[in-house]
Design a protein around this motif. Structure first.
Motif, PDB file in Angstrom:
ATOM      1  N   UNK A   1       0.810  -1.198   0.000  1.00 52.76           N
ATOM      2  CA  UNK A   1       0.000   0.000   0.000  1.00 52.76           C
ATOM      3  C   UNK A   1       0.853   1.261   0.000  1.00 52.76           C
ATOM      4  N   UNK A   2       1.958   1.219   0.733  1.00 55.41           N
ATOM      5  CA  UNK A   2       2.848   2.375   0.794  1.00 55.41           C
ATOM      6  C   UNK A   2       3.478   2.629  -0.576  1.00 55.41           C
ATOM      7  N   UNK A   3       3.860   1.562  -1.263  1.00 52.70           N
ATOM      8  CA  UNK A   3       4.458   1.715  -2.588  1.00 52.70           C
ATOM      9  C   UNK A   3       3.459   2.292  -3.590  1.00 52.70           C
ATOM     10  N   UNK A   4       2.215   1.879  -3.473  1.00 56.08           N
ATOM     11  CA  UNK A   4       1.195   2.402  -4.382  1.00 56.08           C
ATOM     12  C   UNK A   4       1.012   3.895  -4.155  1.00 56.08           C
ATOM     13  N   UNK A   5       0.950   4.297  -2.886  1.00 59.06           N
ATOM     14  CA  UNK A   5       0.804   5.724  -2.559  1.00 59.06           C
ATOM     15  C   UNK A   5       1.982   6.517  -3.107  1.00 59.06           C
ATOM     16  N   UNK A   6       3.177   5.984  -2.928  1.00 61.76           N
ATOM     17  CA  UNK A   6       4.383   6.658  -3.420  1.00 61.76           C
ATOM     18  C   UNK A   6       4.350   6.823  -4.930  1.00 61.76           C
ATOM     19  N   UNK A   7       3.986   5.756  -5.640  1.00 60.38           N
ATOM     20  CA  UNK A   7       3.933   5.824  -7.097  1.00 60.38           C
ATOM     21  C   UNK A   7       2.837   6.762  -7.589  1.00 60.38           C
ATOM     22  N   UNK A   8       1.722   6.808  -6.893  1.00 63.59           N
ATOM     23  CA  UNK A   8       0.652   7.733  -7.262  1.00 63.59           C
ATOM     24  C   UNK A   8       1.130   9.178  -7.097  1.00 63.59           C
TER      25      UNK A   8
END
Length: 101
Positions: A1-8
């Motif tokens: 989830x953290x990686x998705x937020x970062x990429x967004x």
């Protein structure tokens, strides 16, 4: 989830930068503001973004001067993020001994 937020956030920053680049020549320079905000987001969330900004500051004295001016006028939280891009030459030249990270 953290990686998705970062990429967004990184994708949003790149999109803002491109929109800002396209609108920087309009009569109201909103593009410069968008590009500044996008650069801050890239510095905060991307190692590659920090490295690119650090390299630009190292190569171009004008960019380094403008970033130092912006650091002097910004709030503490933003300054902490911006100081991570200071090249070693700039830190030595202007007497900045350490980063407050």
């Amino acid at each position: 989830m953290v990686h998705i937020k970062r990429w967004v956030i990184i994708t949003f920053a790149l999109l803002l930068f491109l929109i800002g680049l396209g609108s920087v020549w309009t009569p109201v320079p909103i593009g410069a503001i968008l590009m500044t905000f996008a650069t801050f987001l890239l510095i905060a969330y991307s190692r590659r973004g920090r490295a690119l900004v650090r390299g630009a500051r190292r190569r171009f004295a004008l960019i380094d001067r403008q970033m130092r001016w912006f650091e002097s006028k910004s709030k503490a939280k933003m300054v902490r993020v911006l100081k991570t891009t200071q090249p070693l030459e700039s830190r030595l030249r202007y007497g900045i001994k350490k980063l407050d990270i």
